[in-house]
Design a protein around this motif. Structure first.
Motif, PDB file in Angstrom:
ATOM      1  N   VAL A   1     116.213   4.843 175.242  1.00  0.00           N
ATOM      2  CA  VAL A   1     117.071   3.665 175.410  1.00  0.00           C
ATOM      3  C   VAL A   1     117.827   3.778 176.735  1.00  0.00           C
ATOM      4  O   VAL A   1     117.919   2.816 177.509  1.00  0.00           O
ATOM      5  CB  VAL A   1     118.079   3.562 174.232  1.00  0.00           C
ATOM      6  CG1 VAL A   1     119.038   2.407 174.439  1.00  0.00           C
ATOM      7  CG2 VAL A   1     117.336   3.415 172.920  1.00  0.00           C
ATOM      8  N   ALA A   2     118.352   4.972 177.005  1.00  0.00           N
ATOM      9  CA  ALA A   2     119.163   5.154 178.202  1.00  0.00           C
ATOM     10  C   ALA A   2     118.355   4.912 179.474  1.00  0.00           C
ATOM     11  O   ALA A   2     118.846   4.305 180.429  1.00  0.00           O
ATOM     12  CB  ALA A   2     119.752   6.554 178.207  1.00  0.00           C
TER      13      ALA A   2
ATOM     14  N   VAL B   1     131.986   5.801 178.579  1.00  0.00           N
ATOM     15  CA  VAL B   1     131.447   5.498 179.913  1.00  0.00           C
ATOM     16  C   VAL B   1     132.498   4.749 180.721  1.00  0.00           C
ATOM     17  O   VAL B   1     132.764   5.083 181.890  1.00  0.00           O
ATOM     18  CB  VAL B   1     130.140   4.681 179.806  1.00  0.00           C
ATOM     19  CG1 VAL B   1     129.655   4.240 181.182  1.00  0.00           C
ATOM     20  CG2 VAL B   1     129.060   5.496 179.105  1.00  0.00           C
ATOM     21  N   LYS B   2     133.130   3.761 180.086  1.00  0.00           N
ATOM     22  CA  LYS B   2     134.116   2.964 180.836  1.00  0.00           C
ATOM     23  C   LYS B   2     135.277   3.845 181.302  1.00  0.00           C
ATOM     24  O   LYS B   2     135.718   3.765 182.447  1.00  0.00           O
ATOM     25  CB  LYS B   2     134.635   1.826 179.966  1.00  0.00           C
ATOM     26  CG  LYS B   2     133.571   0.749 179.740  1.00  0.00           C
ATOM     27  CD  LYS B   2     134.138  -0.382 178.920  1.00  0.00           C
ATOM     28  CE  LYS B   2     133.089  -1.458 178.719  1.00  0.00           C
ATOM     29  NZ  LYS B   2     133.537  -2.510 177.819  1.00  0.00           N
TER      30      LYS B   2
ATOM     31  N   TYR C   1     124.396   7.926 182.622  1.00  0.00           N
ATOM     32  CA  TYR C   1     123.355   8.965 182.515  1.00  0.00           C
ATOM     33  C   TYR C   1     123.974  10.319 182.125  1.00  0.00           C
ATOM     34  O   TYR C   1     123.510  11.011 181.232  1.00  0.00           O
ATOM     35  CB  TYR C   1     122.631   9.058 183.862  1.00  0.00           C
ATOM     36  CG  TYR C   1     121.910  10.352 184.125  1.00  0.00           C
ATOM     37  CD1 TYR C   1     120.622  10.569 183.648  1.00  0.00           C
ATOM     38  CD2 TYR C   1     122.514  11.367 184.870  1.00  0.00           C
ATOM     39  CE1 TYR C   1     119.959  11.765 183.890  1.00  0.00           C
ATOM     40  CE2 TYR C   1     121.859  12.559 185.123  1.00  0.00           C
ATOM     41  CZ  TYR C   1     120.585  12.758 184.625  1.00  0.00           C
ATOM     42  OH  TYR C   1     119.941  13.932 184.862  1.00  0.00           O
ATOM     43  N   ALA C   2     125.091  10.678 182.812  1.00  0.00           N
ATOM     44  CA  ALA C   2     125.696  12.000 182.580  1.00  0.00           C
ATOM     45  C   ALA C   2     126.226  12.103 181.145  1.00  0.00           C
ATOM     46  O   ALA C   2     126.081  13.152 180.502  1.00  0.00           O
ATOM     47  CB  ALA C   2     126.822  12.232 183.583  1.00  0.00           C
ATOM     48  N   ILE C   3     126.787  11.011 180.652  1.00  0.00           N
ATOM     49  CA  ILE C   3     127.350  11.070 179.290  1.00  0.00           C
ATOM     50  C   ILE C   3     126.230  11.137 178.246  1.00  0.00           C
ATOM     51  O   ILE C   3     126.269  11.939 177.316  1.00  0.00           O
ATOM     52  CB  ILE C   3     128.316   9.888 179.075  1.00  0.00           C
ATOM     53  CG1 ILE C   3     129.593  10.229 179.842  1.00  0.00           C
ATOM     54  CG2 ILE C   3     128.600   9.632 177.594  1.00  0.00           C
ATOM     55  CD1 ILE C   3     130.616   9.164 179.908  1.00  0.00           C
TER      56      ILE C   3
ATOM     57  N   VAL D   1     115.079  11.016 184.205  1.00  0.00           N
ATOM     58  CA  VAL D   1     115.134  11.098 185.659  1.00  0.00           C
ATOM     59  C   VAL D   1     116.546  10.672 186.068  1.00  0.00           C
ATOM     60  O   VAL D   1     117.021   9.608 185.668  1.00  0.00           O
ATOM     61  CB  VAL D   1     114.104  10.127 186.281  1.00  0.00           C
ATOM     62  CG1 VAL D   1     114.151  10.184 187.787  1.00  0.00           C
ATOM     63  CG2 VAL D   1     112.725  10.427 185.735  1.00  0.00           C
ATOM     64  N   ALA D   2     117.217  11.509 186.835  1.00  0.00           N
ATOM     65  CA  ALA D   2     118.602  11.199 187.187  1.00  0.00           C
ATOM     66  C   ALA D   2     118.675  10.056 188.186  1.00  0.00           C
ATOM     67  O   ALA D   2     117.919  10.050 189.164  1.00  0.00           O
ATOM     68  CB  ALA D   2     119.260  12.435 187.779  1.00  0.00           C
ATOM     69  N   PRO D   3     119.563   9.080 187.972  1.00  0.00           N
ATOM     70  CA  PRO D   3     119.727   8.048 188.996  1.00  0.00           C
ATOM     71  C   PRO D   3     120.533   8.607 190.163  1.00  0.00           C
ATOM     72  O   PRO D   3     121.127   9.689 190.049  1.00  0.00           O
ATOM     73  CB  PRO D   3     120.529   6.968 188.266  1.00  0.00           C
ATOM     74  CG  PRO D   3     121.278   7.690 187.212  1.00  0.00           C
ATOM     75  CD  PRO D   3     120.463   8.896 186.834  1.00  0.00           C
ATOM     76  N   GLU D   4     120.578   7.873 191.211  1.00  0.00           N
ATOM     77  CA  GLU D   4     121.347   8.300 192.375  1.00  0.00           C
ATOM     78  C   GLU D   4     122.834   8.374 191.989  1.00  0.00           C
ATOM     79  O   GLU D   4     123.297   7.603 191.144  1.00  0.00           O
ATOM     80  CB  GLU D   4     121.155   7.242 193.459  1.00  0.00           C
ATOM     81  CG  GLU D   4     121.365   7.755 194.843  1.00  0.00           C
ATOM     82  CD  GLU D   4     121.197   6.627 195.841  1.00  0.00           C
ATOM     83  OE1 GLU D   4     121.990   6.594 196.777  1.00  0.00           O
ATOM     84  OE2 GLU D   4     120.291   5.792 195.639  1.00  0.00           O
ATOM     85  N   VAL D   5     123.557   9.271 192.623  1.00  0.00           N
ATOM     86  CA  VAL D   5     124.985   9.364 192.324  1.00  0.00           C
ATOM     87  C   VAL D   5     125.774   9.182 193.613  1.00  0.00           C
ATOM     88  O   VAL D   5     125.399   9.712 194.655  1.00  0.00           O
ATOM     89  CB  VAL D   5     125.325  10.707 191.617  1.00  0.00           C
ATOM     90  CG1 VAL D   5     124.773  11.885 192.340  1.00  0.00           C
ATOM     91  CG2 VAL D   5     126.819  10.860 191.405  1.00  0.00           C
TER      92      VAL D   5
END
Ligand code: PEP
Ligand code: MG
Length: 591
Positions: free
Chosen positions: A143-144, A99-100, A115-117, A34-38
């Motif tokens: 895990v993600a 990510v960083k 999430y995108a990565i 489920v995608a988090p808010e962006v």
């Protein structure tokens, strides 16, 4: 590298499956998660977001170690190893570094970047088509999800002004299941783009009936288009324009304005009869999948419902609604369609739609498998509940009942016997129903079209399901884009089967409708009218256009056209004949 990173205008080409133009930011949706808010972040908050990310990773590590310990105590080392593997995924240095860096370059919130990565990783693994690796992708997802949950969502202090406060967006996905499409929030999702799918997949059909512009077949869209990229989705031509220039936006606003004018023009004929210039009356009805679509049916000027695909309602919620709940929904459909008829098609599970029950293993050929009436005949308890519910509802308005995927007389007679049993039961319990309810069947399997003369003696109507009839006649999977060039409604063999069906119906004094997508194709209206079709059942969105088309045509001319078409040996010739007449009579509607 995401395509849009240069901010240059880029055009991608796919297949348009639902008309309309949408403007807005993209929301990329992964397969499993489920995608988090962006949202965007200012430059000075990069470090803050990186800290949030590190904190979420730490918190997840603590949780996983605790679970690992617990499992070790209960079941021993072996089971606990799974969590060891999960911790290794969590600590993967290359993901953390990526990510960083991406938080700083994309200027988006940390949970979304993470999430995108992860999503890109999982997609790459899934595309290797290796079962073992596909399972690893599921572990990574797992895990993600936990990490994303562990971001401190209560901390709103650092949320920045949202440039898109109503969150209207265009969904970009690998594929959308029919049920995901059906439950899409229409207020927020203003368009969708998928990598997979074809014009006749159920997802495409649903997007048309929901009136949401959509494009399929944009290769690698999930990996290359970044969330929040501003795009234009051109559902007329299949073009997706990333980072459009101001002049491109102006051009599309103009297209939108012209379309709106056309819609207004169509509004004025909503209440008029659907008949040709030489007075051949056609019943123009609507296809629906859900009760809530009744509002659109009422507004569209439809003369009834020609196809209620009950499988989306029955299977969408995880558990099939019981008889009384079904009866309530079918009664509502009957009441709100009055004085017209509503045709309820019994469950058409399987194929590319949801199965009626979990299968022990995937079917090798779902479209040739446990589908439609075959499932209902094998699960008579479930079938009878649906039939009794339809019969009970028939006391509240004019209903028809229709069986899907009939391949021969035996199946039809068995289905009718079961319907008769249900009628007897209701009679015994003095439950009111309409004993003259019309009984019909879909003609969507070539064997049924070939046997139409026999079948017509046992039903009140035929409804031709061209979506399936085309795929089964030409042996071309309706959702497989690799063979979509072969999927031709005007294939001479398909036209012959439609002709045979309509003739058999006429010979036996029953009516014939078309409820497949062919009925919605303005280029083919002259041909279908000429073939003697009595009813066209289409998505509510397309309904006013078809009405206008029928009202512009002359039946006699259409009949001559169908006779010409019967002599053609190639799909392209038949299409050309019909298209030429369509363009002559109602050019404005097609473009
Ligand atoms: C068809 O096959 O044309 C049809 C209307 O049924 P469905 O699309 O639900 O399979
Ligand atoms: Mg079908």
């Amino acid at each position: 590298m995401p395509l849009h990173s240069s901010n240059k205008e880029i055009t991608l080409q796919g297949t348009a499956v639902s008309p309309g133009v949408a403007f807005g930011p993209v929301h990329v949706s992964a397969r499993g998660m489920v995608a988090p808010e962006v949202y965007e972040i200012p430059h000075e908050h990069i470090e803050y977001e990186i800290n949030r990310f590190e904190a979420a990773i730490e918190k997840t590590k603590t949780q996983l170690s605790q679970i690992q310990k617990k499992i070790e105590d209960i079941s021993g080392d072996h089971e606990a190893l799974i969590f060891e593997a999960h911790i290794l995924i969590l600590e993967d240095a290359s993901i953390i570094k990526k990510v960083k860096t991406a938080i700083a370059s994309r200027l988006q919130n940390a949970e979304y970047v993470y999430y995108a990565i992860i999503q890109t990783y999982c997609e790459a693994i899934r595309r290797m088509n290796d079962t073992y690796l596909a399972e690893r992708a599921t572990d990574i997802d797992d895990v993600a999800q936990r990490v994303i949950r562990n971001f401190n969502s209560a901390d709103n202090e650092h949320k920045f002004e949202d440039p898109n406060p109503d969150h209207k967006h265009i969904i970009v996905a690998f594929d959308l299941t029919p049920s995901a499409t059906a439950t899409i929030d229409r207020q927020k999702s203003i368009g969708f783009i998928t990598e997979q799918g074809s014009i006749n997949s159920h997802t495409a059909i649903l997007s048309r009936s929901l009136g949401i512009p959509a494009i399929v077949g944009i290769e690698a869209a999930v990996m290359t288009i970044k969330s929040l990229t501003f795009i234009i989705l051109d559902g007329y031509t299949g073009r997706v324009i990333l980072n459009p220039k101001p002049e491109t936006i102006t051009k599309y606003r103009e297209i939108q304005r012209r379309k709106k004018e056309q819609e207004n023009e169509l509004d004025s004929i909503k209440e008029s009869l659907t008949q040709t210039t030489d007075d051949r009356k056609i019943t123009l009805s609507a296809n629906i999948e859900f009760e809530h679509e009744l509002t659109y049916v009422e507004k569209s000027g439809a003369e009834g419902i020609g196809l209620f695909r009950t499988e989306f309602y029955l299977l969408g919620g995880g558990e099939i609604p019981d008889e009384s709940r079904q009866a309530r929904v079918y009664s509502e459909v009957a009441k709100r369609t009055q004085p017209h008829q509503a045709i309820i098609r019994t469950l058409d599970a399987g194929g590319d739609k949801l199965p009626a029950e979990p299968l022990p293993e995937p079917e090798p050929n779902p479209f040739l498998g446990w589908r439609g009436i075959r499932v209902s005949l094998a699960r008579q308890g479930m079938f009878k509940e649906q039939l009794r519910a339809i019969l009970k509802a028939s006391a509240h308005g004019k209903l028809g009942v229709m069986f899907p995927l009939i391949s021969g007389l035996k199946e039809l007679l068995l289905a009718k016997d079961i319907l008769k049993e249900c009628m007897d039961e209701l009679n015994k319990s003095n439950t009111p129903f309409d004993p003259n309810i019309e009984i019909g069947m879909m003609i969507e399997v070539p064997s049924a079209a070939l046997m139409a003369e026999e079948l017509a003696k046992h039903v009140d109507f035929f409804s031709i399901g061209t979506n399936d009839l085309i795929q089964y006649t030409i042996a071309v999977d309706r959702v497989n884009k690799n063979v979509s060039n072969l999927y031709k409604p005007t294939n001479p063999a398909v036209i012959r089967l439609i002709d045979m069906t309509a003739q058999a119906a006429k010979n036996n004094g029953i009516w014939t409708g078309v409820c497949g997508e062919m009925a919605s194709d303005l280029n083919l209206t002259p041909l279908l009218i000429g073939l003697g079709i009595d009813e066209l059942s289409v998505g509510t969105h397309q309904l006013p256009r078809i009405k206008k088309a029928v009202r512009s045509l002359n039946y006699q001319e259409c009949k001559e056209l169908a006779q010409e078409a019967a002599k053609c040996r190639f799909s392209s010739q038949i299409l050309q004949l019909s298209q030429e007449m369509a363009h002559r009579k109602y050019t404005l509607l097609i473009d």
